[in-house]
Design a protein around this motif. Structure first.
Motif, PDB file in Angstrom:
ATOM      1  N   PHE A   1      -3.748   9.597  -1.058  1.00 57.15           N
ATOM      2  CA  PHE A   1      -2.997   8.722  -0.152  1.00 57.15           C
ATOM      3  C   PHE A   1      -3.384   9.027   1.284  1.00 57.15           C
ATOM      4  CE2 PHE A   1       0.708  11.431   1.276  1.00 57.15           C
ATOM      5  CZ  PHE A   1       0.334  12.579   0.604  1.00 57.15           C
TER       6      PHE A   1
ATOM      7  N   ALA B   1       3.909  20.077  -3.554  1.00 59.01           N
ATOM      8  CA  ALA B   1       3.142  19.682  -2.378  1.00 59.01           C
ATOM      9  C   ALA B   1       1.649  19.844  -2.628  1.00 59.01           C
ATOM     10  CB  ALA B   1       3.572  20.504  -1.171  1.00 59.01           C
TER      11      ALA B   1
ATOM     12  N   PHE C   1      11.053  21.270   4.767  1.00 56.55           N
ATOM     13  CA  PHE C   1      11.233  22.660   5.187  1.00 56.55           C
ATOM     14  C   PHE C   1      10.255  23.029   6.299  1.00 56.55           C
ATOM     15  CE2 PHE C   1      13.257  22.875   1.020  1.00 56.55           C
ATOM     16  CZ  PHE C   1      14.399  23.591   1.350  1.00 56.55           C
ATOM     17  N   PHE C   2       9.033  22.499   6.171  1.00 55.56           N
ATOM     18  CA  PHE C   2       8.013  22.788   7.169  1.00 55.56           C
ATOM     19  C   PHE C   2       8.430  22.228   8.528  1.00 55.56           C
ATOM     20  CE2 PHE C   2       4.103  21.580   9.416  1.00 55.56           C
ATOM     21  CZ  PHE C   2       3.471  22.812   9.468  1.00 55.56           C
TER      22      PHE C   2
ATOM     23  N   PRO D   1       9.531  17.436  -0.080  1.00 52.77           N
ATOM     24  CA  PRO D   1      10.385  18.625   0.074  1.00 52.77           C
ATOM     25  C   PRO D   1       9.731  19.703   0.939  1.00 52.77           C
ATOM     26  CG  PRO D   1      10.250  17.966  -2.232  1.00 52.77           C
ATOM     27  CD  PRO D   1       9.256  17.130  -1.491  1.00 52.77           C
ATOM     28  N   ALA D   2       8.450  19.963   0.677  1.00 51.16           N
ATOM     29  CA  ALA D   2       7.751  20.986   1.459  1.00 51.16           C
ATOM     30  C   ALA D   2       7.696  20.573   2.925  1.00 51.16           C
ATOM     31  CB  ALA D   2       6.341  21.205   0.911  1.00 51.16           C
ATOM     32  N   LEU D   3       7.434  19.279   3.130  1.00 47.84           N
ATOM     33  CA  LEU D   3       7.330  18.777   4.498  1.00 47.84           C
ATOM     34  C   LEU D   3       8.653  18.933   5.244  1.00 47.84           C
ATOM     35  CD1 LEU D   3       4.915  17.644   5.912  1.00 47.84           C
ATOM     36  CD2 LEU D   3       5.692  15.341   5.362  1.00 47.84           C
TER      37      LEU D   3
ATOM     38  N   ILE E   1       8.580  24.269  -4.851  1.00 49.37           N
ATOM     39  CA  ILE E   1       8.320  23.294  -3.793  1.00 49.37           C
ATOM     40  C   ILE E   1       6.848  23.261  -3.401  1.00 49.37           C
ATOM     41  CG2 ILE E   1       8.828  22.799  -1.361  1.00 49.37           C
ATOM     42  CD1 ILE E   1      11.667  23.205  -1.992  1.00 49.37           C
TER      43      ILE E   1
ATOM     44  N   TYR F   1       3.997   8.197  -4.533  1.00 49.70           N
ATOM     45  CA  TYR F   1       4.054   9.500  -5.204  1.00 49.70           C
ATOM     46  C   TYR F   1       3.484  10.608  -4.337  1.00 49.70           C
ATOM     47  CZ  TYR F   1       5.784   7.457  -9.445  1.00 49.70           C
ATOM     48  OH  TYR F   1       6.573   6.826 -10.360  1.00 49.70           O
ATOM     49  N   GLY F   2       2.435  10.280  -3.597  1.00 52.21           N
ATOM     50  CA  GLY F   2       1.880  11.271  -2.685  1.00 52.21           C
ATOM     51  C   GLY F   2       2.950  11.789  -1.748  1.00 52.21           C
ATOM     52  N   PHE F   3       3.706  10.850  -1.163  1.00 48.32           N
ATOM     53  CA  PHE F   3       4.763  11.248  -0.229  1.00 48.32           C
ATOM     54  C   PHE F   3       5.882  11.989  -0.932  1.00 48.32           C
ATOM     55  CE2 PHE F   3       2.847   7.779   2.206  1.00 48.32           C
ATOM     56  CZ  PHE F   3       2.678   8.430   3.413  1.00 48.32           C
ATOM     57  N   LEU F   4       6.294  11.462  -2.096  1.00 49.12           N
ATOM     58  CA  LEU F   4       7.435  12.060  -2.789  1.00 49.12           C
ATOM     59  C   LEU F   4       7.190  13.519  -3.142  1.00 49.12           C
ATOM     60  CD1 LEU F   4       8.660   9.194  -5.151  1.00 49.12           C
ATOM     61  CD2 LEU F   4       9.826  10.209  -3.178  1.00 49.12           C
ATOM     62  N   PHE F   5       5.971  13.806  -3.591  1.00 49.56           N
ATOM     63  CA  PHE F   5       5.699  15.184  -4.014  1.00 49.56           C
ATOM     64  C   PHE F   5       5.595  16.140  -2.827  1.00 49.56           C
ATOM     65  CE2 PHE F   5       4.680  13.381  -8.135  1.00 49.56           C
ATOM     66  CZ  PHE F   5       5.124  14.379  -8.975  1.00 49.56           C
ATOM     67  N   VAL F   6       5.124  15.636  -1.696  1.00 50.72           N
ATOM     68  CA  VAL F   6       4.945  16.529  -0.560  1.00 50.72           C
ATOM     69  C   VAL F   6       6.217  16.590   0.303  1.00 50.72           C
ATOM     70  CG1 VAL F   6       4.026  15.014   1.251  1.00 50.72           C
ATOM     71  CG2 VAL F   6       3.081  17.306   0.956  1.00 50.72           C
TER      72      VAL F   6
ATOM     73  N   GLU G   1       1.328   4.317  -2.693  1.00 49.76           N
ATOM     74  CA  GLU G   1       1.095   5.717  -2.330  1.00 49.76           C
ATOM     75  C   GLU G   1       2.359   6.546  -2.408  1.00 49.76           C
ATOM     76  OE1 GLU G   1      -0.497   5.431   1.578  1.00 49.76           O
ATOM     77  OE2 GLU G   1      -2.557   5.303   0.865  1.00 49.76           O
TER      78      GLU G   1
ATOM     79  N   LEU H   1       0.831  -1.198   0.000  1.00 49.08           N
ATOM     80  CA  LEU H   1       0.000   0.000   0.000  1.00 49.08           C
ATOM     81  C   LEU H   1       0.869   1.252   0.000  1.00 49.08           C
ATOM     82  CD1 LEU H   1      -3.109  -0.401   2.312  1.00 49.08           C
ATOM     83  CD2 LEU H   1      -2.972   0.864   0.169  1.00 49.08           C
ATOM     84  N   LEU H   2       1.862   1.247   0.893  1.00 48.58           N
ATOM     85  CA  LEU H   2       2.767   2.394   0.991  1.00 48.58           C
ATOM     86  C   LEU H   2       3.477   2.618  -0.339  1.00 48.58           C
ATOM     87  CD1 LEU H   2       4.459   2.238   4.505  1.00 48.58           C
ATOM     88  CD2 LEU H   2       2.996   4.029   3.566  1.00 48.58           C
TER      89      LEU H   2
ATOM     90  N   ALA I   1       9.306  27.336   3.758  1.00 52.32           N
ATOM     91  CA  ALA I   1       8.235  26.704   4.525  1.00 52.32           C
ATOM     92  C   ALA I   1       7.042  27.640   4.515  1.00 52.32           C
ATOM     93  CB  ALA I   1       8.696  26.439   5.955  1.00 52.32           C
TER      94      ALA I   1
ATOM     95  N   LEU J   1      11.422  21.638   9.552  1.00 54.95           N
ATOM     96  CA  LEU J   1      12.610  22.321  10.061  1.00 54.95           C
ATOM     97  C   LEU J   1      12.283  23.711  10.594  1.00 54.95           C
ATOM     98  CD1 LEU J   1      15.595  21.763  10.325  1.00 54.95           C
ATOM     99  CD2 LEU J   1      15.951  22.831   8.097  1.00 54.95           C
TER     100      LEU J   1
ATOM    101  N   ILE K   1      -3.451  13.606  -5.418  1.00 56.99           N
ATOM    102  CA  ILE K   1      -3.020  12.227  -5.223  1.00 56.99           C
ATOM    103  C   ILE K   1      -3.718  11.679  -3.989  1.00 56.99           C
ATOM    104  CG2 ILE K   1      -1.071  10.669  -4.859  1.00 56.99           C
ATOM    105  CD1 ILE K   1       0.698  12.646  -6.241  1.00 56.99           C
TER     106      ILE K   1
ATOM    107  N   SER L   1       0.280  17.060  -4.744  1.00 57.74           N
ATOM    108  CA  SER L   1       0.123  15.840  -3.962  1.00 57.74           C
ATOM    109  C   SER L   1      -1.137  15.908  -3.101  1.00 57.74           C
ATOM    110  CB  SER L   1       1.362  15.634  -3.083  1.00 57.74           C
ATOM    111  OG  SER L   1       1.072  14.761  -2.029  1.00 57.74           O
TER     112      SER L   1
END
Lengths: 293, 273
Positions: free
Chosen positions: B99, B90, A25-26, A21-23, B86, A14-19, A12, A8-9, B146, A28, B97, B93
């Motif tokens: 998920f 996001a 920085f967020f 980078p933003a995640l 970026i 692509y959902g994680f991969l696209f989000v 899914e 399942l993971l 961010a 951090l 998408i 997604s």
């Protein structure tokens, strides 16, 4: 079981991969800082000493007259700012709706320009206009034989500051309310006119209730915005004179970056965030009377 | 003319007066920037400069203003590029998408928007020290990436792209990357424009974070640099007004040229909030 989860993971991914980078920085610059602020608020954390403090920072803040003063100032600004924002932007957006579409965007631009102007420029502009000795405003008052006014005196500074802040904050609400106003079917007003309703009656009976969700949105966002006011006050009055315009965020900034007491400053941040969340929640609870159209 | 028409005319007039009052401080700032120092202090004031002079702008060039301007352009443009890149990934997604963690991640982004930015200055500053970002341009650009509000905004835009368009692209063998790049990005141009402009203006107008990060005069941005002009012993209001004009003019021009996208950005956040 584990294999199914893994599949399942994988599906899914692509959902994680696209989000991701933003995640990153967020995490951090937002998530970790939030957790760190909460943690440090329970520590003694100054240039000279550090160590567990329990609720020490909170206790000392609640007994500190300057902090209580800053809470009072913050609430005072919110109480002046939010109703003024709602009333003025509501009235102005009705006035704007009387014009043709092209002129409407001109007016919206006029009221939005202060919002995109650098606060450094805004501050200097107003300090120059309001100057006691050679400011234009005092000169104009003099023409009407009115004595010079010290707009930034101990008693007046907080009102003056709120008015200046208002001039830079009306643009957003006006644009949002105008959009909602444009969405009300014209037939409603035509029907009211047939019944002989006056101009004001139409707007109180039709516009106000139809726009309630949007007004609620503006109320909540402008309340949060008022609590978050910071840079403009720091530049405009630096919290003075004698703490007359010191808000929680100004005191936090001083405590952290002048006095170097991160523990106390973070405790203020936590208290402020709690106040904001509670008030935003209360507004939603009480202002949200569900209207069916 | 009947009574209700009269009311409308009077209200229109009131609005025009309000608009003039709103713009007047800006007129005063601009006109004073063309006044000699002594005239800027003069009582009674000159309502327009009787002998307009460019001296204040020439004096401004003697400071580091040209460098500050370039620094501001560089920092704001780089921040905007990074945020658009970026944030759009996001937003794609979270909008399109399906998920399981997506909803949760989105709600964290939205929830974080109530936290006052200034309340996070201290921990963010500590991280900037840890990452050696103090007194660097990266220190101004990286934390701004961010941007949960921009993600939220762009997601609302992308939600409106019909699912069928994506499905048919998938049927034709388009990869996720291809869908993002060839379909989502072109179809959400207004949203991308909105967040690009918002980010640029926000970055250009930032003051506090820049104050914490930048330590020497040559590296300052325009707002930081212009704010130092008032430290001088005798405050030269003509010069300060000239600095204020130069600081605000670029964003006001951008705003007027792209007003449509500003309005779209603001209303999308409100209506579908």
């Amino acid at each position: 079981m584990l294999k199914r989860e893994f599949n399942l993971l994988y599906k899914e991914r692509y959902g994680f991969l696209f989000v991701a980078p933003a995640l990153l920085f967020f995490a951090l610059f937002y998530l970790y800082p939030i957790l760190d602020a909460i943690k440090v608020s329970f520590y003694k954390y100054t240039y000279y000493s550090s160590g567990w403090a329990g609720i020490g920072n909170y206790q000392s803040l609640l007994q500190d007259d300057v902090f209580l003063r800053s809470v009072k100032n913050t609430l005072l600004i919110v109480i002046m700012f939010v109703p003024a924002t709602l009333i003025i932007s509501f009235i102005l957006s009705i006035f704007i709706s009387l014009f043709r579409t092209r002129l409407q965007s001109v007016f919206k631009a006029v009221f939005y320009i202060p919002a995109v102007t650098s606060i450094v420029s805004i501050t200097f502009m107003w300090q120059y206009l309001l100057n006691y000795d050679f400011g234009l405003l005092n000169f104009l008052l003099g023409l009407f034989d009115i004595d010079k006014v010290n707009f930034l005196s101990y008693d007046r500074a907080i009102v003056t500051t709120t008015v200046v802040v208002l001039t830079i904050s009306l643009g957003g609400p006006i644009v949002i309310l105008s959009a909602a106003l444009g969405g009300i079917p014209v037939s409603y007003y035509e029907a009211a006119e047939l019944d002989g309703a006056s101009f004001w009656r139409k707007h109180i009976r039709i516009t106000l209730p139809m726009m309630k969700p949007t007004i609620l949105f503006v109320a909540v966002t402008s309340t949060i915005g008022a609590f978050q006011l910071f840079a403009i006050i720091l530049l405009f009055t630096a919290g003075g004179p004698n703490y007359a315009t010191t808000t929680i965020l100004l005191l936090l900034y001083q405590e952290a970056f002048v006095n170097g007491d991160y523990g106390r400053a973070n405790a203020m941040a936590v208290i402020l965030s709690i106040i904001i969340v509670i008030i935003a929640w209360l507004q939603f609870k009480f202002l949200r009377t569900d209207i069916e159209y | 003319m009947n009574k209700s028409n009269l009311i409308v005319v009077m209200l229109k007039l009131l609005l025009v007066i309000a608009a003039v009052l709103f713009l007047f401080p800006f007129y005063w700032m601009i006109s004073s920037s063309f006044k000699e120092m002594s005239i800027a202090f003069q009582i009674p004031p000159q309502f327009y400069p009787h002998h307009p002079t460019l001296n204040n702008y020439i004096k401004l060039l003697d400071t580091n203003a040209a460098k500050w301007f370039l620094n501001s352009v560089f920092v704001s443009a780089s921040t905007t590029l990074a945020v658009v890149f970026i944030t759009s990934m996001a937003a794609y997604s979270l909008a399109k998408i399906n998920f399981r963690a997506g909803k949760f991640i989105f709600s964290i982004f939205v929830g974080s928007m109530t936290i006052p930015g200034a309340a996070l200055l201290i921990p963010q500053f500590k991280i900037a020290i840890e990452l050696n970002l103090i007194n660097t341009y990266l220190g101004l650009i990286v934390p701004a990436i961010a941007a949960p509000y921009m993600i939220f905004l762009l997601r609302q835009f992308m939600k409106t792209v019909p699912q069928e368009v994506l499905e048919s692209a998938k049927m034709d063998g388009c990869s996720e990357m291809g869908i993002y790049y060839r379909i989502m990005l072109p179809l959400s141009t207004p949203g991308l424009a909105a967040i690009a402009i918002f980010t640029f203006v926000q970055s250009w107008n930032d003051y506090i974070w820049q104050l914490l990060i930048i330590k020497n005069t040559e590296m300052m941005t325009l707002p930081l640099g212009v704010a130092t002009l008032i430290d001088a012993e005798a405050v030269d209001w003509g010069l300060i007004m000239a600095g204020s004009v130069v600081t605000s003019l670029p964003v006001v021009i951008i705003f007027i040229s792209f007003q449509k996208y500003f309005v779209q950005g603001l209303t999308v956040g409100a209506v579908k909030g």
